[in-house]
Design an enzyme around this catalytic site. Sequence first.
Site, PDB file in Angstrom:
ATOM      1  N   GLU A   1     -55.442 -38.308 -17.788  1.00 29.44           N
ATOM      2  CA  GLU A   1     -55.858 -37.631 -18.288  1.00 29.44           C
ATOM      3  C   GLU A   1     -54.250 -36.898 -18.851  1.00 29.44           C
ATOM      4  O   GLU A   1     -53.724 -36.017 -18.754  1.00 29.44           O
ATOM      5  CB  GLU A   1     -56.281 -36.694 -17.119  1.00 29.44           C
ATOM      6  CG  GLU A   1     -57.199 -37.517 -16.749  1.00 29.44           C
ATOM      7  CD  GLU A   1     -58.880 -36.641 -16.673  1.00 29.44           C
ATOM      8  OE1 GLU A   1     -58.860 -36.267 -18.091  1.00 29.44           O
ATOM      9  OE2 GLU A   1     -59.619 -37.985 -16.364  1.00 29.44           O
TER      10      GLU A   1
ATOM     11  N   CYS B   1     -55.332 -27.512 -20.881  1.00 29.03           N
ATOM     12  CA  CYS B   1     -55.258 -29.329 -21.285  1.00 29.03           C
ATOM     13  C   CYS B   1     -56.799 -28.827 -21.943  1.00 29.03           C
ATOM     14  O   CYS B   1     -56.382 -29.767 -23.786  1.00 29.03           O
ATOM     15  CB  CYS B   1     -55.380 -30.187 -20.240  1.00 29.03           C
ATOM     16  SG  CYS B   1     -57.097 -29.954 -19.164  1.00 29.03           S
TER      17      CYS B   1
HETATM   18  P1  NAD Z   1     -45.703 -33.688 -17.842  1.00 29.07           P
HETATM   19  O1  NAD Z   1     -46.509 -35.358 -18.848  1.00 29.07           O
HETATM   20  O2  NAD Z   1     -44.381 -33.164 -18.075  1.00 29.07           O
HETATM   21  O3  NAD Z   1     -45.348 -33.876 -15.898  1.00 29.07           O
HETATM   22  C1  NAD Z   1     -46.627 -34.242 -15.825  1.00 29.07           C
HETATM   23  C2  NAD Z   1     -46.727 -34.878 -14.248  1.00 29.07           C
HETATM   24  O4  NAD Z   1     -45.962 -36.875 -14.648  1.00 29.07           O
HETATM   25  C3  NAD Z   1     -45.485 -34.381 -13.072  1.00 29.07           C
HETATM   26  O5  NAD Z   1     -45.764 -34.366 -12.016  1.00 29.07           O
HETATM   27  C4  NAD Z   1     -44.587 -35.089 -13.773  1.00 29.07           C
HETATM   28  O6  NAD Z   1     -43.081 -35.159 -12.784  1.00 29.07           O
HETATM   29  C5  NAD Z   1     -44.645 -36.789 -13.808  1.00 29.07           C
HETATM   30  N1  NAD Z   1     -44.066 -36.956 -15.065  1.00 29.07           N
HETATM   31  C6  NAD Z   1     -43.269 -37.280 -15.780  1.00 29.07           C
HETATM   32  N2  NAD Z   1     -42.666 -38.505 -15.850  1.00 29.07           N
HETATM   33  C7  NAD Z   1     -42.948 -39.203 -15.102  1.00 29.07           C
HETATM   34  C8  NAD Z   1     -42.880 -40.531 -15.676  1.00 29.07           C
HETATM   35  N3  NAD Z   1     -42.491 -41.566 -16.356  1.00 29.07           N
HETATM   36  N4  NAD Z   1     -43.615 -41.699 -14.876  1.00 29.07           N
HETATM   37  C9  NAD Z   1     -44.183 -41.167 -13.693  1.00 29.07           C
HETATM   38  N5  NAD Z   1     -44.363 -39.453 -13.376  1.00 29.07           N
HETATM   39  C10 NAD Z   1     -44.170 -38.890 -14.674  1.00 29.07           C
HETATM   40  O7  NAD Z   1     -46.838 -32.562 -18.256  1.00 29.07           O
HETATM   41  P2  NAD Z   1     -46.734 -31.436 -17.388  1.00 29.07           P
HETATM   42  O8  NAD Z   1     -45.538 -30.361 -18.604  1.00 29.07           O
HETATM   43  O9  NAD Z   1     -46.685 -30.853 -16.399  1.00 29.07           O
HETATM   44  O10 NAD Z   1     -48.110 -30.318 -18.081  1.00 29.07           O
HETATM   45  C11 NAD Z   1     -48.911 -30.674 -19.317  1.00 29.07           C
HETATM   46  C12 NAD Z   1     -49.385 -31.348 -20.114  1.00 29.07           C
HETATM   47  O11 NAD Z   1     -50.480 -31.554 -19.211  1.00 29.07           O
HETATM   48  C13 NAD Z   1     -50.390 -30.843 -21.082  1.00 29.07           C
HETATM   49  O12 NAD Z   1     -49.783 -31.683 -22.641  1.00 29.07           O
HETATM   50  C14 NAD Z   1     -51.928 -30.578 -20.890  1.00 29.07           C
HETATM   51  O13 NAD Z   1     -52.326 -30.801 -21.918  1.00 29.07           O
HETATM   52  C15 NAD Z   1     -51.313 -31.768 -19.951  1.00 29.07           C
HETATM   53  N6  NAD Z   1     -52.777 -32.211 -19.222  1.00 29.07           N
HETATM   54  C16 NAD Z   1     -54.442 -32.620 -19.346  1.00 29.07           C
HETATM   55  C17 NAD Z   1     -55.093 -32.613 -18.345  1.00 29.07           C
HETATM   56  C18 NAD Z   1     -56.042 -33.512 -18.326  1.00 29.07           C
HETATM   57  O14 NAD Z   1     -57.010 -33.555 -17.986  1.00 29.07           O
HETATM   58  N7  NAD Z   1     -56.002 -34.512 -19.682  1.00 29.07           N
HETATM   59  C19 NAD Z   1     -54.938 -31.730 -17.090  1.00 29.07           C
HETATM   60  C20 NAD Z   1     -53.550 -31.295 -17.237  1.00 29.07           C
HETATM   61  C21 NAD Z   1     -52.567 -31.080 -17.833  1.00 29.07           C
END
Ligand code: NAD
Length: 503
Positions: free
Chosen positions: A258, A292
């Site tokens: 997601e 998102c």
């Molecule tokens: P992010 O990608 O920086 O982090 C999200 C999560 O992934 C965190 O828990 C982080 O620790 C983990 N993570 C990061 N790198 C990783 C890796 N290499 N391996 C495993 N885990 C890892 O995102 P963010 O800044 O927290 O959130 C914003 C983003 O999330 C935006 O792009 C937004 O559109 C998206 N988002 C999408 C949805 C959806 O349902 N499509 C919902 C909410 C947010």
Amino acid sequence: MTLAETTRSTMQACGVSADLAVSGGMDVVSPVSGEVVATLAVHDVAATHAAIDQARAAFKAWRMVPAPRRGELVRLFAEELRKSKEDLGRMVSIEAGKSPSEGLGEVQEMIDICDFAVGLSRQLYGLTIATERPGHRMMETWHPLGVVGIITAFNFPCAPWCWNSALALVCGDPVIWKPSEKTPLTALACQAVLDRAIARFGTDAPEGLSQVLVGGPEVGEALVDSENVALISATGSTRMGRIVGPKVAARFGKSILELGGNNAGIVCPSADMDMALRAIAFGAMGTAGQRCTTMRRLFVHDSVYDQIVPALIRAYGSVSIGNPLTSDALVGPLIDKAAFDGMGAALAEAQALGGTVHGGERHDVEGAASYYVRPALVEMPVHDGPVLRETFAPILYVMKYSDFDSVLEDHNAVGGGLSSSIFTTDLREMETFLSARGSDCGIANVNIGTSGAEIGGAFGGEKETGGGRESGSDAWRAYMRRATNTINYSRDLPLAQGVTFDI
Ligand code: NAD
């Protein structure tokens, strides 16, 4: 009371007993004031492996508990969530900076998906399928899948966990949650509320049925790399998904991704302009542009541009910005400095391409060392540059269009494929937008904005949004494995496709 004290008392009210002031631990900073509100112990890779082992053992017991009984646990959880709604909503506001109504709305989403999952626990149905062989019956059955690893983003600190865990628990799967390192407190609070439900449920719930791991990407990576985690459900940026998706696929694990969106709206000549204005304002500025599903691009027919865009610019100039805990402001803070810098860079890029920027400046709120901004509306002469990507901040790029077919092309000409909307009362435009040559997003709306989905429908998007679906409809199937069963109750052994093999 300081914000750290409010945080401590709210966490206690939720039932959290963890030490919130661990020396040398991980600081949790509230975007509301920029203050450190807690310092937490973090889990390392070894602790992650231990949690996976415990969850594997829990799976062996939980998969044998009848699904409607598993549903009873989720029903109790929903009761506990109702009792803790105010406290959990406040934690969302403290950690993610959401307005009280949006914080409470996120908790309501958890309650709603629990109610959905309870009903589901008495279904989880397979098909009976016509077979070509006489005296045979063919059917499919759905079985629990295994340990589910849930990785979540900062902007929805709890609802996406619950979309996954409520379904996973009724489907017979233990869950391990790696929340965003920016919002671990809400996760600990949710786990404490679930623990209360587990205590009421009794001994059918094995140890380690639901666990939270506090830490950064390295903890997520340990979950992603483990062959003992059957499903990884990861919510976050497309950047993260590009790393996680291939790793899980390489070990033949399952994933639900997601990821980011670049959601657009189209305002057609026949639109109800007042309704469109309000829907766009919420879709683009709500949650300070950090959903998102936030509307990031707006295509306006040139015949109505002067009717709606000046009114939108006025709304951007007057929308209330402020501390979500002490005011009723509609727009709260950005999560951190990096988000503020990213917004500034995107606006500069847009200006260099000829964009006219309205708003976007930093806004002082009580002298706080945090990052409040006036949302920005940018009139763009081109569909290019920063318009083509997600900047996780309140920027709405507005473009004119004159031809419906070409605006559909532009609408779909970005990486993200999450949410979309059209504002029209013209049946042909509406149906075309929803048709095979219309919006290519997982969510396509008519006369409502891009954000604010209900839990009854499947949630997720295409292309760089990752293709996953969570929440309602038949999303539960991702948390189970399907077996096709053929039963021969005849005295013969006919082979399928007319094959003979006489010995
Ligand atoms: P992010 O990608 O920086 O982090 C999200 C999560 O992934 C965190 O828990 C982080 O620790 C983990 N993570 C990061 N790198 C990783 C890796 N290499 N391996 C495993 N885990 C890892 O995102 P963010 O800044 O927290 O959130 C914003 C983003 O999330 C935006 O792009 C937004 O559109 C998206 N988002 C999408 C949805 C959806 O349902 N499509 C919902 C909410 C947010």
